[in-house]
Each structure stands twice: as C-alpha cells, then as structure tokens.
Write a protein that holds these residues in place. Structure first.
Motif, PDB file in Angstrom:
ATOM      1  N   LEU A 101     -41.896 -30.394  60.052  1.00 36.26           N
ATOM      2  CA  LEU A 101     -43.336 -30.187  59.914  1.00 36.26           C
ATOM      3  C   LEU A 101     -43.942 -29.658  61.205  1.00 36.26           C
ATOM      4  O   LEU A 101     -44.834 -28.817  61.180  1.00 36.26           O
ATOM      5  CB  LEU A 101     -44.017 -31.495  59.502  1.00 36.26           C
ATOM      6  CG  LEU A 101     -45.528 -31.434  59.271  1.00 36.26           C
ATOM      7  CD1 LEU A 101     -45.864 -30.429  58.179  1.00 36.26           C
ATOM      8  CD2 LEU A 101     -46.069 -32.807  58.903  1.00 36.26           C
ATOM      9  N   TYR A 102     -43.460 -30.141  62.338  1.00 36.08           N
ATOM     10  CA  TYR A 102     -43.976 -29.663  63.622  1.00 36.08           C
ATOM     11  C   TYR A 102     -43.830 -28.146  63.745  1.00 36.08           C
ATOM     12  O   TYR A 102     -44.739 -27.454  64.203  1.00 36.08           O
ATOM     13  CB  TYR A 102     -43.226 -30.321  64.784  1.00 36.08           C
ATOM     14  CG  TYR A 102     -43.407 -31.811  64.896  1.00 36.08           C
ATOM     15  CD1 TYR A 102     -44.590 -32.427  64.513  1.00 36.08           C
ATOM     16  CD2 TYR A 102     -42.387 -32.612  65.394  1.00 36.08           C
ATOM     17  CE1 TYR A 102     -44.756 -33.802  64.631  1.00 36.08           C
ATOM     18  CE2 TYR A 102     -42.533 -33.984  65.519  1.00 36.08           C
ATOM     19  CZ  TYR A 102     -43.719 -34.574  65.130  1.00 36.08           C
ATOM     20  OH  TYR A 102     -43.876 -35.919  65.246  1.00 36.08           O
ATOM     21  N   THR A 154     -50.517 -24.406  65.526  1.00 38.06           N
ATOM     22  CA  THR A 154     -51.762 -24.648  66.260  1.00 38.06           C
ATOM     23  C   THR A 154     -52.031 -26.141  66.465  1.00 38.06           C
ATOM     24  O   THR A 154     -53.152 -26.513  66.853  1.00 38.06           O
ATOM     25  CB  THR A 154     -52.953 -24.021  65.508  1.00 38.06           C
ATOM     26  OG1 THR A 154     -53.059 -24.613  64.199  1.00 38.06           O
ATOM     27  CG2 THR A 154     -52.766 -22.517  65.365  1.00 38.06           C
ATOM     28  N   LEU A 155     -51.033 -26.975  66.234  1.00 32.16           N
ATOM     29  CA  LEU A 155     -51.231 -28.422  66.349  1.00 32.16           C
ATOM     30  C   LEU A 155     -51.609 -28.809  67.779  1.00 32.16           C
ATOM     31  O   LEU A 155     -50.906 -28.487  68.732  1.00 32.16           O
ATOM     32  CB  LEU A 155     -49.953 -29.154  65.928  1.00 32.16           C
ATOM     33  CG  LEU A 155     -50.040 -30.688  65.854  1.00 32.16           C
ATOM     34  CD1 LEU A 155     -51.045 -31.107  64.790  1.00 32.16           C
ATOM     35  CD2 LEU A 155     -48.667 -31.286  65.561  1.00 32.16           C
ATOM     36  N   LYS A 156     -52.727 -29.537  67.927  1.00 31.96           N
ATOM     37  CA  LYS A 156     -53.201 -29.975  69.234  1.00 31.96           C
ATOM     38  C   LYS A 156     -53.270 -31.493  69.362  1.00 31.96           C
ATOM     39  O   LYS A 156     -53.085 -32.019  70.461  1.00 31.96           O
ATOM     40  CB  LYS A 156     -54.585 -29.382  69.515  1.00 31.96           C
ATOM     41  CG  LYS A 156     -54.611 -27.869  69.640  1.00 31.96           C
ATOM     42  CD  LYS A 156     -56.011 -27.369  69.946  1.00 31.96           C
ATOM     43  CE  LYS A 156     -56.029 -25.854  70.092  1.00 31.96           C
ATOM     44  NZ  LYS A 156     -57.405 -25.360  70.366  1.00 31.96           N
ATOM     45  N   LEU A 201     -39.978 -37.616  68.613  1.00 34.83           N
ATOM     46  CA  LEU A 201     -40.641 -36.680  69.508  1.00 34.83           C
ATOM     47  C   LEU A 201     -39.956 -35.324  69.556  1.00 34.83           C
ATOM     48  O   LEU A 201     -40.490 -34.392  70.148  1.00 34.83           O
ATOM     49  CB  LEU A 201     -40.693 -37.267  70.928  1.00 34.83           C
ATOM     50  CG  LEU A 201     -41.500 -38.554  71.081  1.00 34.83           C
ATOM     51  CD1 LEU A 201     -41.539 -38.996  72.518  1.00 34.83           C
ATOM     52  CD2 LEU A 201     -42.914 -38.361  70.550  1.00 34.83           C
ATOM     53  N   SER A 202     -38.785 -35.188  68.968  1.00 39.85           N
ATOM     54  CA  SER A 202     -38.100 -33.901  68.962  1.00 39.85           C
ATOM     55  C   SER A 202     -38.954 -32.841  68.271  1.00 39.85           C
ATOM     56  O   SER A 202     -39.582 -33.087  67.252  1.00 39.85           O
ATOM     57  CB  SER A 202     -36.754 -34.017  68.236  1.00 39.85           C
ATOM     58  OG  SER A 202     -35.872 -34.842  68.944  1.00 39.85           O
ATOM     59  N   ASN A 203     -38.964 -31.674  68.874  1.00 38.90           N
ATOM     60  CA  ASN A 203     -39.663 -30.507  68.330  1.00 38.90           C
ATOM     61  C   ASN A 203     -41.175 -30.634  68.346  1.00 38.90           C
ATOM     62  O   ASN A 203     -41.876 -29.798  67.770  1.00 38.90           O
ATOM     63  CB  ASN A 203     -39.198 -30.192  66.889  1.00 38.90           C
ATOM     64  CG  ASN A 203     -37.750 -29.795  66.849  1.00 38.90           C
ATOM     65  OD1 ASN A 203     -37.217 -29.275  67.823  1.00 38.90           O
ATOM     66  ND2 ASN A 203     -37.100 -30.034  65.725  1.00 38.90           N
ATOM     67  N   ILE A 204     -41.712 -31.687  68.965  1.00 37.08           N
ATOM     68  CA  ILE A 204     -43.155 -31.752  69.133  1.00 37.08           C
ATOM     69  C   ILE A 204     -43.605 -30.547  69.953  1.00 37.08           C
ATOM     70  O   ILE A 204     -42.941 -30.177  70.926  1.00 37.08           O
ATOM     71  CB  ILE A 204     -43.558 -33.069  69.848  1.00 37.08           C
ATOM     72  CG1 ILE A 204     -43.533 -34.225  68.844  1.00 37.08           C
ATOM     73  CG2 ILE A 204     -44.937 -32.962  70.466  1.00 37.08           C
ATOM     74  CD1 ILE A 204     -43.958 -35.540  69.439  1.00 37.08           C
ATOM     75  N   PRO A 205     -44.730 -29.927  69.599  1.00 34.94           N
ATOM     76  CA  PRO A 205     -45.196 -28.768  70.389  1.00 34.94           C
ATOM     77  C   PRO A 205     -45.773 -29.217  71.731  1.00 34.94           C
ATOM     78  O   PRO A 205     -46.982 -29.243  71.942  1.00 34.94           O
ATOM     79  CB  PRO A 205     -46.265 -28.141  69.483  1.00 34.94           C
ATOM     80  CG  PRO A 205     -46.744 -29.270  68.630  1.00 34.94           C
ATOM     81  CD  PRO A 205     -45.552 -30.145  68.400  1.00 34.94           C
ATOM     82  N   PHE A 206     -44.893 -29.561  72.652  1.00 31.38           N
ATOM     83  CA  PHE A 206     -45.325 -30.063  73.954  1.00 31.38           C
ATOM     84  C   PHE A 206     -46.268 -29.096  74.660  1.00 31.38           C
ATOM     85  O   PHE A 206     -47.175 -29.512  75.380  1.00 31.38           O
ATOM     86  CB  PHE A 206     -44.104 -30.319  74.858  1.00 31.38           C
ATOM     87  CG  PHE A 206     -43.183 -31.376  74.321  1.00 31.38           C
ATOM     88  CD1 PHE A 206     -43.457 -32.711  74.496  1.00 31.38           C
ATOM     89  CD2 PHE A 206     -42.027 -31.020  73.645  1.00 31.38           C
ATOM     90  CE1 PHE A 206     -42.610 -33.679  74.002  1.00 31.38           C
ATOM     91  CE2 PHE A 206     -41.170 -31.985  73.148  1.00 31.38           C
ATOM     92  CZ  PHE A 206     -41.459 -33.327  73.328  1.00 31.38           C
TER      93      PHE A 206
END
Length: 436
Positions: free
Chosen positions: A154-155, A160-162, A193-198
């Motif tokens: 999903l990430y 544009t996830l903020k 936390l993997s693939n989170i848009p850091f």
C-alpha cells in the motif's frame, strides 16, 4: 302601442337570458380560478427547495461529515445529496470491513486524501491491491501481524503520503537492520516500517508494544519529518534509531496497556535541538506514579519552547532528579520555555515540588496555562489574604501571565489590586483570565 310593449318585453326576456348566461359563465370562471389556484399551489409545493438543499455544497458536506456513519442512507435521499457525498472523499475515508462500503469507495480512490482502515486490515488492503492513491496524504491503519505484508504494498501505491499513523503494533515487528552506527538512507528491515516513504513523511504516529530495541542507532532517516507521536513500550530506542533534522513536535503518551520502559538516551543531546513543541499525555485509568521517562525526555529535547503536559507528570518534572549525571530539576533543562500548559489540573492535588519550584524563581518569562477538568474547589488556591498568598499568586508573580481554564475556586471573585497584573473574573464555577 301593443307593438311597442311586445318589443319591450321581448328585449327584457333577452336581457334576462343574457344575464343568466353571464352569471352561469361567471360561476364557471370562478370555479376555474379556484381549480387553477389549486394547480399552482401543487406546482409550488412540488418545485419548492427544502431549506437544507439551499445550503452551499461545502456546508452540506460538513454536515454529512458529522453523520457519515449514515452515508449510504444519505446518498439515497436525492441526486444532489448523492453528488455531494461522492464529491467529498473525506466522508468515505473510514473503511470498517464492510463490503458495500468498499464497493462504493473503489471508483473514487483517486480522490481520497484521508484514509482510515479499521477491522480486518489485511482483507481491506488486499481488496485495494489493484488501485493507486495519487492524492492520499493521511493514512491510519489498525495493524495486525497478518496484515504487515499487505501494508507494504500500500505504501508504494501512495506516492503523496505525508501523514502515517499505525496502531495495534503488538507483534514485535522489527528484525535485524544495518550494522550499529551505520547511517543509512535505505529502508530498514522490519515488517511494518519497510517501504515507508521516509523521504516524504512529515507526520508519523506509532502505537503499540512493538519492540524497537533491535533497531541500530541512526539507521532510519526522515529528512522532512516534522511531527512524531509515540505510544510505544520502547520510545527511547526508537529515538536513538532515527535521524530527523527537521523534527519540531514530539508527543509521548502513556496508556493503560502500554507503559513505556525507562531507558537513558544513548546519543548526542543535540540530536533533537530543533524540537520546539512537546506533549506528555496520559490516557484515562493510568495510575499516578513517577514517570521517569519524562525526566529523560527533558534532556533529549533541550530546545523545547512550548510544552503541554498532563498533571501526573508534575512530580517527575519539577522534583530534583536523582539520575546520575542530571543533578538538577529536569524541567530546568528547558531554558527557552515560552508556554507551559498543564492538562487535567486539580487544585486539590497540586504537587508541592511544583509550587516550590516557582517560589524559588523570579521572572521566569513564560506563560502558564492551567486547564481543569474537575469541579472540586480549594479556597487556598486563590487566597484573598495577601499575607499568605496562594499558589495562584505565586504563579502570577513568577510568570509572564497565568491563564486559568475552568479552574474552580471557593471565592466568587478575585480582582488583583496591582495595575499591571491580570484580572480574574469568576463566571459560575470557572475562572477566565482577562488582561486589563
């Protein structure tokens, strides 16, 4: 003579017949007028716009947001209502494991800015697997162990996830990451936390008893993260693992089921110099005790200017700390403090260390706000006898201003005699501050 009389009578007879015809015609016209009025009234009723439909669509959408649990029924009332509901993605941002809701929301995923997933997160996320969310900025998920892998995909479909909020992290999600001390911008190896848009996250909230102790120090980079909220069991380990140069707001909360474990911060005290706002919150039901972790946070975040803390934190923050290396009162480390707000303030449970801390200091320069949720009063809090000032007078003498929000007192009114001081006016059982 007879002829003239005959003609006159004949004319009269014609006039009477004409009169009768006109009267009958007038009655017909009157009936037609009445019938036409009824038709017009019915047409007016049929075409009248209900008051609620005269509202602007923006205001109508705000009303529907308040009752969005009835969104399916509302969409069936009329076409204008249906259009407003489907043109307002925030009305549909809560998905609670219901097939009809999923079927309705799927055609509009490209417009969703705010998405909240409850219930069977894995089933819902799998159902959304073939869709992208080009406008999604806020995501809240009740995470469970079985939904971790689905969450990863999903990430990648939300560019544009903020703002990200993950709850129910109870299954020790973290695996081994980069070697200790390795400063990496790559994705750490963990399940949630993997693939989170850091690179794009500005707000992050984590809640649950997740074990972050195995995360290497400085292994997770958040280049634009501005706000961090931790309701976790090992918050200090997580702070040691992240690098967030733009972090400005931090919130730590104790809940009845998640009690953070104390740990001294193993890192440079200048790491979070940019944090200006801090919140120490407590959920209902947590017993009063010493919150030692809050003491350590005073040293981790030395640049705090605005603090909002629950009353249960008064003793650990305003009493002398016994921790080796930190010999003074923890809150003294906030040398640039501008505003201090005490939540759930109880005039009958004011910590003596809290009051004494003010008595030993003059001209602190910050603004103090006390917010009360109790109705019990204490006549000693605002003392009318100037020879024995109460805590309020002590606070007023030391602070730039003191604001009392719904703080009950026994005296009906207190007016300061000093021309430069603040005035308090009692309304009911609440006191409101008013500058002269």
């Amino acid at each position: 003579m007879n002829s003239e009389l005959f003609d006159a009578r004949a004319k009269l007879a014609r006039l009477k017949r004409r009169e009768s015809e006109l009267v009958e015609e007038l009655l017909d016209v009157h009936k037609a007028v009445v019938a036409q009025k009824l038709v017009i009234d019915e047409l007016i009723k049929a075409s009248a716009i209900p008051p609620i439909n005269r509202l602007p669509n923006e205001l109508l959408a705000q009303i529907f947001l308040l009752i969005r649990h009835e969104r399916e029924k509302l969409a069936c009332v009329s076409r204008p209502w249906r259009d407003v509901i489907f043109d307002t993605p925030s009305i549909w941002n809560d998905i609670i494991n219901q097939q009809p809701e999923l079927d309705i929301i799927l055609p509009h995923v490209n417009r969703i800015h705010d998405l909240r997933i409850f219930g069977d997160a894995q089933r819902i996320i799998d159902r959304l697997a073939s869709f992208t969310f080009p406008a999604l900025e806020f995501l809240l998920v009740d995470v469970h162990a079985q939904s971790a892998n689905s969450l990863l995909s999903l990430y990648s479909r939300a560019p544009t996830l903020k703002c990200l909020r993950l709850r129910e992290l109870y299954h020790h999600p973290f695996h081994a990451g980069p070697p200790p001390g390795h400063l990496s911008t790559s994705t750490p190896h963990d399940r949630y936390l993997s693939n989170i848009p850091f690179q794009s996250l500005t707000h992050l909230s984590l809640e649950g008893a997740m074990d972050s102790r195995r995360l290497p120090r400085d292994s997770i980079h958040f280049p634009v993260l501005e706000s961090l909220e931790l309701r976790t069991k090992y918050p200090m380990s997580f702070l040691e693992a992240i690098v967030a140069p733009k972090l400005q707001e931090f919130e730590s909360s104790r809940t009845l089921h998640i009690i953070p474990e104390y740990k001294e911060f193993d890192g440079p005290l200048s790491k979070f110099d940019n944090v200006r706002h801090i919140v120490f919150a407590v959920s209902p039901g947590v017993p009063y005790d010493a919150f030692d972790l809050a003491q350590e946070f005073c040293y981790v975040f030395p640049g705090v200017r605005h603090a909002k803390i629950h009353m249960q934190y008064l003793h650990p923050l305003f009493s002398t700390c016994e921790t080796v290396g930190h010999p003074h009162t923890p809150i003294d480390n906030w040398t640039r403090l501008e505003t201090l707000e005490i939540q759930d303030f109880d005039v009958n449970k004011v910590d003596e260390d809290f009051v004494n801390w003010f008595r030993k200091r003059n001209a602190l320069g910050f603004h103090l706000k006390l917010v009360c949720e109790h109705r019990t009063s204490n006549h000693n809090f605002v003392a009318l006898d100037t020879s024995e000032p109460g805590p309020y007078q002590t606070f007023q003498e030391c602070c730039a201003s003191v604001e009392l929000c719904c703080v009950p007192v026994s005296s009906p009114m207190y007016l300061s005699v000093s021309a430069n001081s603040l005035q308090l006016v009692s309304v009911g059982r609440c006191i409101f501050e008013d500058a002269p």
